[in-house]
Design a protein around this motif. Sequence first.
Motif, PDB file in Angstrom:
ATOM      1  N   PRO A 155      42.355  57.515  59.311  1.00 40.88           N
ATOM      2  CA  PRO A 155      41.852  57.259  60.662  1.00 40.88           C
ATOM      3  C   PRO A 155      41.370  55.829  60.818  1.00 40.88           C
ATOM      4  O   PRO A 155      40.839  55.238  59.881  1.00 40.88           O
ATOM      5  CB  PRO A 155      40.674  58.248  60.789  1.00 40.88           C
ATOM      6  N   PRO A 156      41.558  55.248  62.001  1.00 41.69           N
ATOM      7  CA  PRO A 156      41.069  53.879  62.219  1.00 41.69           C
ATOM      8  C   PRO A 156      39.548  53.839  62.223  1.00 41.69           C
ATOM      9  O   PRO A 156      38.888  54.816  62.563  1.00 41.69           O
ATOM     10  CB  PRO A 156      41.641  53.521  63.600  1.00 41.69           C
ATOM     11  N   VAL A 157      39.016  52.704  61.857  1.00 41.30           N
ATOM     12  CA  VAL A 157      37.577  52.515  61.839  1.00 41.30           C
ATOM     13  C   VAL A 157      37.148  51.903  63.169  1.00 41.30           C
ATOM     14  O   VAL A 157      37.733  50.928  63.619  1.00 41.30           O
ATOM     15  CB  VAL A 157      37.164  51.596  60.674  1.00 41.30           C
ATOM     16  N   THR A 158      36.161  52.483  63.801  1.00 39.24           N
ATOM     17  CA  THR A 158      35.683  51.974  65.065  1.00 39.24           C
ATOM     18  C   THR A 158      34.210  51.606  64.948  1.00 39.24           C
ATOM     19  O   THR A 158      33.549  51.962  63.986  1.00 39.24           O
ATOM     20  CB  THR A 158      35.867  53.027  66.179  1.00 39.24           C
ATOM     21  N   GLY A 159      33.716  50.923  65.939  1.00 38.37           N
ATOM     22  CA  GLY A 159      32.314  50.529  65.922  1.00 38.37           C
ATOM     23  C   GLY A 159      32.165  49.035  65.764  1.00 38.37           C
ATOM     24  O   GLY A 159      33.118  48.322  65.456  1.00 38.37           O
ATOM     25  N   PRO A 160      30.951  48.533  65.973  1.00 37.80           N
ATOM     26  CA  PRO A 160      30.742  47.092  65.934  1.00 37.80           C
ATOM     27  C   PRO A 160      30.767  46.503  64.537  1.00 37.80           C
ATOM     28  O   PRO A 160      30.817  45.292  64.387  1.00 37.80           O
ATOM     29  CB  PRO A 160      29.356  46.937  66.567  1.00 37.80           C
ATOM     30  N   GLY A 161      30.704  47.344  63.487  1.00 35.44           N
ATOM     31  CA  GLY A 161      30.641  46.809  62.137  1.00 35.44           C
ATOM     32  C   GLY A 161      29.253  46.252  61.857  1.00 35.44           C
ATOM     33  O   GLY A 161      28.259  46.651  62.458  1.00 35.44           O
ATOM     34  N   THR A 162      29.165  45.323  60.923  1.00 40.18           N
ATOM     35  CA  THR A 162      27.900  44.718  60.528  1.00 40.18           C
ATOM     36  C   THR A 162      27.811  43.310  61.104  1.00 40.18           C
ATOM     37  O   THR A 162      28.663  42.475  60.806  1.00 40.18           O
ATOM     38  CB  THR A 162      27.781  44.671  58.999  1.00 40.18           C
ATOM     39  N   LEU A 163      26.792  43.054  61.915  1.00 40.31           N
ATOM     40  CA  LEU A 163      26.591  41.747  62.534  1.00 40.31           C
ATOM     41  C   LEU A 163      25.237  41.204  62.073  1.00 40.31           C
ATOM     42  O   LEU A 163      24.220  41.887  62.195  1.00 40.31           O
ATOM     43  CB  LEU A 163      26.621  41.851  64.061  1.00 40.31           C
ATOM     44  N   VAL A 164      25.246  39.982  61.546  1.00 41.76           N
ATOM     45  CA  VAL A 164      24.029  39.364  61.012  1.00 41.76           C
ATOM     46  C   VAL A 164      23.830  38.010  61.668  1.00 41.76           C
ATOM     47  O   VAL A 164      24.788  37.245  61.818  1.00 41.76           O
ATOM     48  CB  VAL A 164      24.132  39.201  59.475  1.00 41.76           C
ATOM     49  N   ARG A 165      22.589  37.698  62.048  1.00 45.69           N
ATOM     50  CA  ARG A 165      22.255  36.403  62.644  1.00 45.69           C
ATOM     51  C   ARG A 165      21.494  35.560  61.624  1.00 45.69           C
ATOM     52  O   ARG A 165      20.509  36.023  61.036  1.00 45.69           O
ATOM     53  CB  ARG A 165      21.423  36.580  63.905  1.00 45.69           C
ATOM     54  N   LEU A 166      21.949  34.330  61.404  1.00 45.04           N
ATOM     55  CA  LEU A 166      21.285  33.375  60.525  1.00 45.04           C
ATOM     56  C   LEU A 166      20.718  32.274  61.399  1.00 45.04           C
ATOM     57  O   LEU A 166      21.478  31.552  62.048  1.00 45.04           O
ATOM     58  CB  LEU A 166      22.274  32.792  59.505  1.00 45.04           C
ATOM     59  N   PRO A 167      19.388  32.110  61.466  1.00 48.16           N
ATOM     60  CA  PRO A 167      18.777  31.182  62.440  1.00 48.16           C
ATOM     61  C   PRO A 167      19.199  29.738  62.214  1.00 48.16           C
ATOM     62  O   PRO A 167      19.517  29.325  61.094  1.00 48.16           O
ATOM     63  CB  PRO A 167      17.271  31.366  62.206  1.00 48.16           C
ATOM     64  N   ALA A 168      19.203  28.973  63.306  1.00 49.34           N
ATOM     65  CA  ALA A 168      19.588  27.558  63.247  1.00 49.34           C
ATOM     66  C   ALA A 168      18.444  26.737  62.683  1.00 49.34           C
ATOM     67  O   ALA A 168      17.308  26.826  63.151  1.00 49.34           O
ATOM     68  CB  ALA A 168      19.970  27.058  64.640  1.00 49.34           C
TER      69      ALA A 168
END
Length: 332
Positions: A155-168
Amino acid sequence: MARAAAVTRPLPADAGGDRSGAVLSRLQLLVTRKLDGLLQGDYAGLLPGPGSEAGESREYRPGDDVRRMDWPVTARTTMPHVRRTVADRELETWLAVDLSASLDFGTGKWLKRDVVIAAAAALSHLTVRGGNRIGAVVGTGAPLPASAGRWRGAPPVTGPGTLVRLPARAGRKEAQGLLRAIAGTEIRPGRSDLGALVDMLNRPPRRRGVAVVISDFLAPPQQWGRPLRKLRVRHDVLAIEVVDPRELELPDVGVLPVVDPETGELHEVQTADPRLRRRYADAAAAQRAAIDAEMRAAGAAHLRLRTDRDWLLDMVRFVAAQRHARTRGTTR
């Protein structure tokens, strides 16, 4: 001219942080050698005029621009005040780095992942001069369900996955830490939502700067096109597309087992069939044309890097062409 192959080879699976740091240091030296003298001091204020950042208030004088009236201070003091502005000479660059499972692939000199990290290192080098800041948002896939294996029909994988923010942050040490964080990101099966990744650069709203999206852009254009256009309203946008030659055409090698890294689905492709290879090439060309059209519609500058070419030389040529176009062939 030194080549980048020696410093962008994929690291062994058990490579530690010291090894990663050594590779990034060598890459930094190589980027410095090839790119020094091309870009430093190559931007002016982010907006024309006396400045774009809010400064202190002062009393209104005849002839002042009424559009700069500071109404809260005017209300508190009962005297008309205007807000002075100051020129912003610091540049803030944000990277949206897509590390979906499709990036863990390569049949040329490097994996696509290696080119992504190398491009991020080059942009970091070009940004951190003069106190400029660089930050990143990184996306990778979501884990496959336990019932899904590497077989036909997974089955295909759905969803946003893993998103990480690294500050400027400003400074070379902080930029190197950001690169180590990107290089140390584990690529998970599945595909991150590229549209959601790009939209992370829109929220919260930031002052004008440079936004760079690094991906293979294999997600449907309708998923990331609108967030890219929204990003372009406020920022200068550069889209770096990473491509492998096997994504453009198939070689004639007989039966070729192919595994989709995003779903684990296995196919056996008969590459000896010339009609199949032609249909594949036509479909790949149509896909790249759709990507080009979406980027043009968004007004983003487009740089395509390939795993079978000198990515750094391509980047230098692109930067030189952009500078020539911006200055109309004149030097500053």
